[in-house]
Design a protein around this motif. Structure first.
Motif, PDB file in Angstrom:
ATOM      1  N   ARG A 179      -2.672 -10.132  -3.463  1.00  0.00           N
ATOM      2  CA  ARG A 179      -3.631 -10.661  -2.493  1.00  0.00           C
ATOM      3  C   ARG A 179      -2.958 -11.581  -1.469  1.00  0.00           C
ATOM      4  N   PHE A 214      -0.780 -13.392  19.854  1.00  0.00           N
ATOM      5  CA  PHE A 214      -0.879 -11.964  19.558  1.00  0.00           C
ATOM      6  C   PHE A 214      -2.298 -11.448  19.787  1.00  0.00           C
ATOM      7  N   LEU A 262       1.532 -13.556   8.739  1.00  0.00           N
ATOM      8  CA  LEU A 262       2.861 -13.225   9.233  1.00  0.00           C
ATOM      9  C   LEU A 262       3.542 -12.158   8.383  1.00  0.00           C
ATOM     10  N   SER A 263       2.761 -11.500   7.508  1.00  0.00           N
ATOM     11  CA  SER A 263       3.289 -10.424   6.652  1.00  0.00           C
ATOM     12  C   SER A 263       4.484 -10.868   5.828  1.00  0.00           C
ATOM     13  N   LEU A 264       4.448 -12.100   5.367  1.00  0.00           N
ATOM     14  CA  LEU A 264       5.480 -12.535   4.428  1.00  0.00           C
ATOM     15  C   LEU A 264       5.034 -12.118   3.025  1.00  0.00           C
ATOM     16  N   MET A 265       5.922 -12.299   2.036  1.00  0.00           N
ATOM     17  CA  MET A 265       5.573 -11.943   0.665  1.00  0.00           C
ATOM     18  C   MET A 265       5.584 -13.205  -0.209  1.00  0.00           C
ATOM     19  N   LYS A 315       0.832  -1.206   0.000  1.00  0.00           N
ATOM     20  CA  LYS A 315       0.000   0.000   0.000  1.00  0.00           C
ATOM     21  C   LYS A 315       0.864   1.251   0.000  1.00  0.00           C
ATOM     22  N   LYS A 369       1.321 -18.403  17.044  1.00  0.00           N
ATOM     23  CA  LYS A 369       1.765 -17.009  17.058  1.00  0.00           C
ATOM     24  C   LYS A 369       0.596 -16.031  16.947  1.00  0.00           C
ATOM     25  N   LEU A 402       9.872 -18.612   8.375  1.00  0.00           N
ATOM     26  CA  LEU A 402       8.794 -18.267   9.303  1.00  0.00           C
ATOM     27  C   LEU A 402       7.444 -18.844   8.884  1.00  0.00           C
ATOM     28  N   PRO A 434       7.140  -5.372   3.659  1.00  0.00           N
ATOM     29  CA  PRO A 434       6.733  -5.457   5.058  1.00  0.00           C
ATOM     30  C   PRO A 434       7.737  -6.261   5.886  1.00  0.00           C
ATOM     31  N   VAL A 435       7.822  -5.921   7.159  1.00  0.00           N
ATOM     32  CA  VAL A 435       8.669  -6.694   8.069  1.00  0.00           C
ATOM     33  C   VAL A 435       7.859  -7.897   8.525  1.00  0.00           C
ATOM     34  N   PRO A 436       8.363  -9.120   8.307  1.00  0.00           N
ATOM     35  CA  PRO A 436       7.599 -10.291   8.742  1.00  0.00           C
ATOM     36  C   PRO A 436       7.284 -10.232  10.234  1.00  0.00           C
ATOM     37  N   PHE A 437       6.101 -10.755  10.582  1.00  0.00           N
ATOM     38  CA  PHE A 437       5.638 -10.740  11.967  1.00  0.00           C
ATOM     39  C   PHE A 437       6.614 -11.511  12.849  1.00  0.00           C
ATOM     40  N   GLY A 438       7.110 -10.853  13.871  1.00  0.00           N
ATOM     41  CA  GLY A 438       8.009 -11.525  14.805  1.00  0.00           C
ATOM     42  C   GLY A 438       9.468 -11.508  14.373  1.00  0.00           C
ATOM     43  N   MET A 446      -0.026 -11.340  -0.222  1.00  0.00           N
ATOM     44  CA  MET A 446       0.643 -10.532   0.799  1.00  0.00           C
ATOM     45  C   MET A 446      -0.349 -10.005   1.820  1.00  0.00           C
ATOM     46  N   ASN A 447      -1.518  -9.606   1.312  1.00  0.00           N
ATOM     47  CA  ASN A 447      -2.520  -9.056   2.217  1.00  0.00           C
ATOM     48  C   ASN A 447      -3.200 -10.138   3.034  1.00  0.00           C
ATOM     49  N   ILE A 497       1.070 -10.071  22.440  1.00  0.00           N
ATOM     50  CA  ILE A 497       2.519 -10.255  22.429  1.00  0.00           C
ATOM     51  C   ILE A 497       2.939 -10.879  21.098  1.00  0.00           C
ATOM     52  N   ALA A 498       3.892 -10.242  20.440  1.00  0.00           N
ATOM     53  CA  ALA A 498       4.442 -10.811  19.218  1.00  0.00           C
ATOM     54  C   ALA A 498       5.662 -11.637  19.608  1.00  0.00           C
ATOM     55  N   VAL A 499       5.593 -12.930  19.403  1.00  0.00           N
ATOM     56  CA  VAL A 499       6.723 -13.793  19.769  1.00  0.00           C
ATOM     57  C   VAL A 499       7.873 -13.507  18.799  1.00  0.00           C
ATOM     58  N   LEU A 512      -3.736  -9.124  12.898  1.00  0.00           N
ATOM     59  CA  LEU A 512      -2.937  -9.752  11.851  1.00  0.00           C
ATOM     60  C   LEU A 512      -3.843 -10.067  10.667  1.00  0.00           C
TER      61      LEU A 512
END
Lengths: 314, 422
Positions: free
Chosen positions: B360, B235, B367-370, A245, B231, B393, A292-296, B362-363, B240-242, B4
């Motif tokens: 899509r 959260f 875990l916000s990976l790509m 975004k 995880k 991850l 984005p920074v991966p979660f954790g 990514m969204n 808490i984000a491990v 998340l």
């Protein structure tokens, strides 16, 4: 008891597909395209017909030559053809329009690896090539419902009201003059979740801000030329714009700034598509910057201590 | 609080109002010696031996194993080889049941007074994470770090599954009992139960059951998938984000499933080890979807018969839910970790096409990976790029594959990419 299927998880898929997305984009473009055809008459409709059918045909044949599956079926060529046609003047020669489709599909899209692999927007890049090669045809417009030929660019024509600009009763390219239709289509795509508002907001926002600072008539600047189709459609193309975004917002902002610069300090009357194609080249960089920074994930921050150690070691 | 990413799955809980019913006694059971994540047990019975319910039949020799018990009274026919969905083969006891079902005389309520007692009990009972991951409960309990918070997983975010949901409705006091047992002995101050927001009845039941217990809160979770992933659950319940490289235990967090806690409570009362579990039977091929209490080792065909499902019409059988379940065969038995049995008569195949970078995946990635970039990096076998994108991850939740408009099997590709790094 037959043999059971053995596949990897997940065993459930959503129903979104490339074809469905492309159909939605075509649907979103139709209000502006139809208004353009009604305003400029039969030849405008023919231009759209030629660009779309030529694009689909060239896509089909490239699929055979490059041995790629799913070429015509995904409808992306039809979208490219429609977008290109909508950015052409109503009286543009049909054979030249077909050349435009060839450049878009074969040179810009398929030669770079097909759908999803091209670096610049096919329609925008082909439009730039047409502008350079067929400059006179590309800059000759007609006042709707008349035979009056104008060669001045729409933003400079001056005497038209906002209402005319919204509904396309001004001289201009087929699908660009009906700003209301384009805004409607753009909002439809955002509401469907197909596009994100980030790029249009960045585009229109930065362009409006610069126009206001420059002392121009802001609504007129926004409603003329390819600004609306550029912001809602060209700057929202999946393949050639950033993924995130924030990346999309920066991309749109860059487009707005470049459009302003080309329009007021450049040689072309309307440089929206040039701005988009130029910003397309920044897409990989913006993707990397805004990943984005991966979660954790733990970012290795340089503390004062480690910096000191580094300098000491150096 | 930030949420998340996740995906919204179509609601297909046909079994949500189906009461847990016991399955009629199967003729034979086949109990594999490996139903947890770890090393297999060694069978200590042989053909002709008579066994009773709860009798030890597989001894845990390795430190990462829990014993296996007989789920029925009957005669051991033979020890066979059993193929797990992973492809690994392990010994398996085939037991023919007899008419009178008797409890083994070793089943006496354990004395649990200290933390060590609880750890031993969890191990001897053969307890594993009943939510489906098969983690060893005794290992989780024997953490050396002081536990600050117990997080109870009642998310059950897969489509179709409702085994945990029914347990929360029908026996919330067992869950609370399990929580009290664990929190008392591990000296845990706070407990948070995560239940999805679209299960208000379960939330209410738990609140009622916990009315007299202090320090137990029920946290409504978003109704998206995945919520039960460790995880994500931590959260959304504790905020808490491990951090990468750390385990929840190191942060003083213990995560246990509702069914696991309910089992621990029952074991502390009766001393009957883990010999049965609740399985949701559903799928398009199933005409009578249901929640069944079945002995461990029951052939899946017995469950299908009960649920009025013709085997000829089945094209795919899943152990678990549709998002993360594994394909199994008709020869499979119900294992300790099996929360669902999904039989489908239609298996859709998808023609994958080139990625159009719609973003899509990514969204959708919690875990916000790509996934889009991981897919590309894997195609180029670019190990450094895969590492930089943190492929390690990925928890294989399948959200990326679910949303992919080009129908690319992204989750599968990412698992292959992980294997490339190993």
């Amino acid at each position: 008891m037959g043999k059971l299927n053995d596949s990897a998880s997940p065993h459930l898929r959503g129903n979104a597909s490339v074809t469905r997305i492309m159909l939605c984009v075509i649907l979103a473009l139709l209000p502006a395209a139809i208004t353009g055809c009604l305003n400029y008459g039969r030849h405008a409709a023919l231009v759209l017909l030629v660009t779309v059918s030529a694009a689909v045909l060239f896509d089909f044949f490239s699929g055979l030559v490059f041995k790629r599956i799913n070429c015509v079926k995904d409808m992306s060529a039809a979208v490219t053809g429609l977008l290109l046609g909508m950015c052409l003047p109503p009286d543009f020669p049909l054979w030249k329009a077909a050349i435009g489709s060839f450049l878009a599909i074969v040179a810009v899209k398929q030669a770079f690896g097909g759908i999803g692999k091209n670096i610049a927007n096919p329609a925008a890049a082909a439009w730039i090539m047409l502008l350079l090669v067929f400059h006179k045809d590309m800059t000759t417009w007609r006042i709707p419902m008349t035979e009056t030929i104008v060669s001045s660019a729409q933003p400079l024509s001056g005497s038209v009201g906002y209402w005319d600009l919204l509904f396309g009763s001004t001289a201009g390219n087929i699908g660009e003059t009906c700003a209301a239709g384009l805004i409607l289509g753009g909002i439809f795509l955002c509401l469907c979740g197909i596009t994100s508002p980030a790029a249009p907001v960045g585009f229109l926002g930065s362009f409006a801000l610069l126009s206001w600072i420059g002392g121009f008539d802001v609504p007129e600047q926004l409603l003329t030329g390819a600004v609306m189709i550029g912001a809602f459609f060209f700057a929202n193309d999946y393949t050639t714009t950033p993924l995130t975004k924030s990346g999309k917002f920066l991309f749109g902002t860059g487009c707005g700034v470049l459009t302003f610069l080309i329009r007021h300090y450049g040689g072309f009357s309307d440089g929206t598509l040039i701005a988009v194609a130029a910003m397309n080249l920044f897409t990989p960089m913006l993707d990397r910057l805004t990943a984005p920074v991966p979660f954790g994930a733990v970012r290795k921050k340089k503390t004062k201590k480690s910096k000191k150690q580094e300098t000491a070691a150096a | 609080m930030k949420r998340l990413n996740g995906i919204h799955l179509p609601v297909k809980k046909r079994t949500e109002d189906k009461q847990i019913t016991p399955l009629p006694l199967p003729k034979t059971v086949r109990i594999p010696m490996l139903m947890h994540s770890g090393s297999p047990c060694v069978p200590i019975v042989s053909a002709g031996d008579h066994v009773d319910v709860g009798q030890l039949i597989g001894r845990a020799e390795a430190s990462d194993a829990v014993p296996v018990h007989s789920s029925v009274s009957g005669t051991v026919r033979r020890i066979i080889r059993y193929e797990l969905p992973s492809g690994q083969t392990v010994p398996c006891a085939e037991i023919e049941t007899c008419e009178t079902q008797l409890l083994a005389d070793t089943c006496i309520p354990p004395v649990i007074n200290t933390k060590q007692d609880l750890i031993d009990a969890a191990r001897e009972s053969g307890c594993v994470g009943l939510g489906g991951d098969g983690s060893l409960t005794f290992q989780k309990l024997s953490t050396n770090h002081p536990v600050q918070m117990l997080i109870v997983n009642g998310a059950e975010c897969e489509t179709r599954l409702s085994a945990d949901g029914r347990l929360m409705l029908e026996a919330p006091e067992q869950i609370i009992g399990g929580i009290e047992l664990v929190t008392k002995l591990l000296k845990i101050r706070e407990t948070r139960i995560g239940v999805r927001r679209n299960r208000p009845a379960a939330i209410q039941q738990l609140l009622n059951a916990a009315a007299n217990s202090r320090n137990i809160t029920v946290c409504p979770l978003p109704s998206d998938y995945p919520q039960g992933a460790e995880k994500v659950l931590i959260f959304h319940t504790a905020g808490i984000a491990v951090p990468d490289g750390q385990t929840p235990e190191e942060l003083g967090i213990l995560v246990l499933n509702v069914s696991t806690l309910a089992f621990l409570y029952q074991y502390s009362q009766t001393g009957i080890p883990l010999v049965e579990r609740v399985v949701t039977v559903d799928g398009d091929a199933v005409t009578k979807p249901c929640n069944l209490r079945v002995p461990i080792g029951t052939p899946v065909t017995d469950l299908l018969d009960y649920a009025a499902c013709e085997p000829d019409r089945i094209h795919q059988l899943l152990c678990g839910g549709e998002m993360m379940g594994e394909c199994i065969t008709f020869r499979a038995s119900v294992v300790k970790t099996q929360n669902g049995l999904i039989a489908s008569n239609t298996v859709k195949t998808y023609e994958e096409s080139a990625c159009i970078r719609c973003g899509r995946c990514m969204n959708a990635c919690p875990l916000s990976l790509m996934p889009v970039s991981l897919d590309k990096a894997y195609q180029q076998r670019d190990v450094n790029q895969l590492k930089a994108l943190r492929v390690d991850l990925c928890m294989n939740c399948g959200c990326c594959t679910y949303v992919c408009t080009a129908k690319r099997p992204l989750a599968e590709t990412i698992q292959s990419a992980k294997a490339l790094l190993a």
